[in-house]
Design an enzyme around this catalytic site. Structure first.
Site, PDB file in Angstrom:
ATOM      1  N   MET A   1     -85.005  66.464-107.097  1.00  0.00           N
ATOM      2  CA  MET A   1     -86.092  66.047-106.245  1.00  0.00           C
ATOM      3  C   MET A   1     -87.263  65.586-107.089  1.00  0.00           C
ATOM      4  O   MET A   1     -87.531  66.118-108.137  1.00  0.00           O
ATOM      5  CB  MET A   1     -86.530  67.200-105.353  1.00  0.00           C
ATOM      6  CG  MET A   1     -85.424  67.710-104.444  1.00  0.00           C
ATOM      7  SD  MET A   1     -84.756  66.410-103.443  1.00  0.00           S
ATOM      8  CE  MET A   1     -85.480  66.762-101.910  1.00  0.00           C
ATOM      9  N   THR A   2     -87.968  64.625-106.591  1.00  0.00           N
ATOM     10  CA  THR A   2     -89.108  64.050-107.293  1.00  0.00           C
ATOM     11  C   THR A   2     -90.374  64.847-107.005  1.00  0.00           C
ATOM     12  O   THR A   2     -90.566  65.327-105.903  1.00  0.00           O
ATOM     13  CB  THR A   2     -89.336  62.598-106.830  1.00  0.00           C
ATOM     14  OG1 THR A   2     -88.199  61.845-107.212  1.00  0.00           O
ATOM     15  CG2 THR A   2     -90.564  61.996-107.454  1.00  0.00           C
ATOM     16  N   THR A   3     -91.200  64.925-108.007  1.00  0.00           N
ATOM     17  CA  THR A   3     -92.513  65.524-107.833  1.00  0.00           C
ATOM     18  C   THR A   3     -93.552  64.485-108.201  1.00  0.00           C
ATOM     19  O   THR A   3     -93.550  63.953-109.307  1.00  0.00           O
ATOM     20  CB  THR A   3     -92.683  66.763-108.734  1.00  0.00           C
ATOM     21  OG1 THR A   3     -91.677  67.705-108.405  1.00  0.00           O
ATOM     22  CG2 THR A   3     -94.053  67.374-108.549  1.00  0.00           C
ATOM     23  N   LYS A  35     -92.310  56.306-112.083  1.00  0.00           N
ATOM     24  CA  LYS A  35     -92.536  56.371-110.636  1.00  0.00           C
ATOM     25  C   LYS A  35     -93.998  56.172-110.270  1.00  0.00           C
ATOM     26  O   LYS A  35     -94.388  56.349-109.135  1.00  0.00           O
ATOM     27  CB  LYS A  35     -92.034  57.698-110.095  1.00  0.00           C
ATOM     28  CG  LYS A  35     -90.539  57.862-110.281  1.00  0.00           C
ATOM     29  CD  LYS A  35     -90.076  59.174-109.758  1.00  0.00           C
ATOM     30  CE  LYS A  35     -88.601  59.349-110.015  1.00  0.00           C
ATOM     31  NZ  LYS A  35     -88.146  60.650-109.566  1.00  0.00           N
TER      32      LYS A  35
END
Length: 119
Positions: A1-3, A35
């Protein structure tokens, strides 16, 4: 999962992301993804979480809205969220975007929400 995390304090805004690309729920494919990007003549900074292709589509959509509304981030974000929510094709996108400029810090979601953090 991206933070992706962003903080606004004393008129300054900072944003950071983990750079992780995950395949499925558990396979980390890459740890150096970018990102966080500058868009609209380097006046707006965005960070995104979710599928890469989806996020790139959202980046392009936000850039188009910024062009249409002369860089007005708040208006562009609301228009983007409305389009995202109404279009059946766009509704399948799974991503979120944090966007800020010198005036606004906004979280834009696929549910048509544009949220501004409390001061």
């Amino acid at each position: 999962m991206t933070t992706i995390c962003s903080v606004k304090y004393n008129g300054q805004t900072a944003i950071a992301g983990d750079g992780q690309v995950t395949l499925g729920k558990s396979i980390i494919a890459k740890t150096t993804a970018k990102k966080i990007r500058r868009i609209y003549h380097d006046q707006v900074v965005i960070g995104f979480a979710g599928g890469v292709a989806d996020a790139v589509s959202l980046q392009e959509m936000l850039e188009g809205k910024l062009e249409s509304y002369s860089g007005d981030l708040r208006r562009a974000a609301v228009e983007m969220a409305q389009s995202w929510r109404k279009d059946p094709t766009l509704q399948k996108l799974e991503a979120m975007v944090i966007a800020f400029n010198d005036q606004d810090l906004l979280l834009i979601s696929g549910n048509g929400e544009v949220l501004e953090p409390d001061e």
